[in-house]
Design a protein around this motif. Structure first.
Motif, short mmCIF file in Angstrom:
data_model
loop_
_atom_site.label_atom_id
_atom_site.label_comp_id
_atom_site.label_asym_id
_atom_site.label_seq_id
_atom_site.Cartn_x
_atom_site.Cartn_y
_atom_site.Cartn_z
N HIS A 120 14.12 3.56 1.72
CA HIS A 120 13.15 4.38 0.98
C HIS A 120 13.93 5.61 0.51
CE1 HIS A 120 9.48 6.09 -0.32
NE2 HIS A 120 8.72 5.91 0.75
N ARG A 129 7.62 -0.45 -5.40
CA ARG A 129 7.58 -0.73 -3.95
C ARG A 129 7.22 -2.20 -3.77
NH1 ARG A 129 4.38 2.82 0.48
NH2 ARG A 129 6.22 4.11 0.10
N PRO A 135 7.02 11.11 7.81
CA PRO A 135 6.95 10.73 6.39
C PRO A 135 5.51 10.53 5.92
CG PRO A 135 7.66 8.86 7.72
CD PRO A 135 7.63 10.05 8.63
N LEU A 136 4.59 10.34 6.87
CA LEU A 136 3.19 10.02 6.59
C LEU A 136 3.11 8.63 5.93
CD1 LEU A 136 1.80 13.47 5.43
CD2 LEU A 136 1.80 12.50 7.73
N PRO A 137 2.03 7.88 6.08
CA PRO A 137 0.83 8.28 6.79
C PRO A 137 1.03 8.30 8.30
CG PRO A 137 0.69 5.97 6.17
CD PRO A 137 1.96 6.49 5.58
N PRO A 182 0.81 -1.23 0.00
CA PRO A 182 0.00 0.00 0.00
C PRO A 182 0.84 1.28 0.00
CG PRO A 182 -0.86 -1.57 1.60
CD PRO A 182 0.44 -2.14 1.10
N SER A 183 0.32 2.28 -0.67
CA SER A 183 0.98 3.59 -0.72
C SER A 183 -0.04 4.62 -1.16
CB SER A 183 2.12 3.55 -1.74
OG SER A 183 2.60 4.85 -2.02
N THR A 184 0.05 5.82 -0.64
CA THR A 184 -0.70 6.95 -1.19
C THR A 184 0.28 7.93 -1.83
OG1 THR A 184 -2.51 6.71 0.36
CG2 THR A 184 -2.23 8.88 -0.61
N ARG A 185 1.14 8.53 -0.99
CA ARG A 185 2.04 9.59 -1.45
C ARG A 185 3.05 9.16 -2.50
NH1 ARG A 185 0.19 10.82 3.02
NH2 ARG A 185 0.33 8.59 3.22
N THR A 186 3.76 8.08 -2.20
CA THR A 186 4.88 7.73 -3.07
C THR A 186 4.37 7.35 -4.45
OG1 THR A 186 5.93 6.90 -1.07
CG2 THR A 186 7.01 6.36 -3.15
N GLN A 191 12.26 9.00 -0.46
CA GLN A 191 11.71 9.67 0.72
C GLN A 191 12.84 10.37 1.49
OE1 GLN A 191 8.33 9.68 1.98
NE2 GLN A 191 9.09 11.18 3.44
#
Ligand code: CP
Length: 328
Positions: free
Chosen positions: A135, A107, A272-274, A54-58, A138
């Motif tokens: 990462h 990823r 780094p979020l989330p 799972p990822s949102t930002r990257t 990041q």
């Protein structure tokens, strides 16, 4: 200095000069990232954006960065929707996808998997996170953010005090960031975690060998008087069970009251979020959202600039970025 055709797998491949070069290109991307200008420098190019975790930002920022340079994005998300779930090897996947793409971002939940994939790839591969290992993109955006935030108050990275907090064992972002910080001079570094989630020895040694002043503690209060506080989430997905992760969740909460009592008036807060917004976890409270020193969303915005720079550099077009006049 050329990154053309290179994989970006680990921060170990960078030195201070090429980090500054990446940041110089990232700053050049600002008008394109904010849509004040448009470029088509990667017109016709394809990014293979492969996210098996799972990822949102990257994931989204890799895709947006490529689109902003004029390229197209093809994505696979989730192991179950890929032929890896049928037993295909990373090598075969890489051979195939690299003939469909000009560059690949990936990823994967296993440490070392992105490097293994890169061995089969005929185009540059950018590591978007491999298990608890690294990462690197990041870490570059984190360092870019630290530099910008400190510059605003006339400081530099050399000589700064950074406190890293939370799950330092499984948090790959703090592993990569620490290895970059080992390139700088005379830092004070406070590592705050439960003893069971301490920073791996290899990373501590890198910081130690760089001559930085290290404090390793399991106490939050009294240790936050830093220029930068870098908070992290308990990486539940890396624990054998949710119950084991739950033992640590919510232990190192940072909220406005703790900030006021223990941080400096200008301590920059990063993550780094989330961040985990479930009540029992909540390592970075929403009551900090209006704190001007909360840099977490500036940090995420900087991810676009740094990833645009990395695409331009690995595809060798960094000097060809120019404005595109839309006639439609
Ligand atoms: N910082 C980061 O890697 O966020 P995502 O998991 O949303 O990509």
């Amino acid at each position: 200095m050329s990154f053309k055709g290179q994989h970006i797998l680990s921060v170990k491949q960078f030195d201070r000069d090429n980090i500054q070069y990446i940041f110089q290109i990232a700053r050049k991307m600002a008008p394109y990232a904010s849509r004040k200008k448009r470029t088509r420098v990667l017109d016709g190019a394809i990014l293979g954006n492969l996210f098996f975790e799972p990822s949102t930002r990257t994931r989204v920022s890799f895709g947006c960065a490529f689109n902003l340079l004029g390229g197209e994005v093809r994505e696979t998300t989730g192991m179950e929707s890929s032929a890896l779930s049928k037993g295909e090897s990373l090598y075969d996947t890489a051979r195939v996808i690299s003939s469909y793409s000009d560059v690949i971002a990936m990823r994967h939940p296993q440490a070392g998997s992105v490097a293994e994939f890169a061995e089969g790839s005929r185009v540059p591969v950018l590591n978007g996170g491999d298990g608890a290992n690294e990462h690197p993109t990041q870490a570059l955006l984190d360092l870019f953010t630290i530099e910008r935030e400190l510059q605003a108050s006339g400081q530099s990275i050399d000589g700064m005090h950074i406190a890293m907090v939370g799950d330092l064992k499984f948090g790959r972002t703090v592993h990569s960031l620490s290895k970059l910080l080992a390139l700088y001079n005379n830092l004070k570094i406070t590592l705050i975690s439960p003893q069971e989630l301490a920073m791996p020895d290899e990373v501590v040694s890198a910081l130690d060998n760089a001559g930085h002043r290290l404090t390793i503690t399991d106490k939050l209060e009294g240790n936050l008087n830093a220029d930068i506080v870098y908070q992290t989430r308990i990486q539940e997905e890396r624990f054998p069970s949710k119950a084991e992760a739950n033992q640590y969740r919510g232990k190192f909460r940072l909220n406005q009251e703790i900030y006021t009592r223990h941080c400096k008036s200008n301590t920059v807060i990063m993550h780094p979020l989330p961040r985990d917004s479930r009540l029992e976890a909540n390592e970075l409270d929403n009551d900090l959202n209006l704190n001007p020193n909360l840099a977490i969303f500036r940090q995420a915005d900087n991810g676009i600039l740094v990833r645009m720079a990395l695409f331009a550099l690995t595809l060798g077009v960094q000097d060809l970025v120019q404005d595109y006049e839309c006639t439609v």
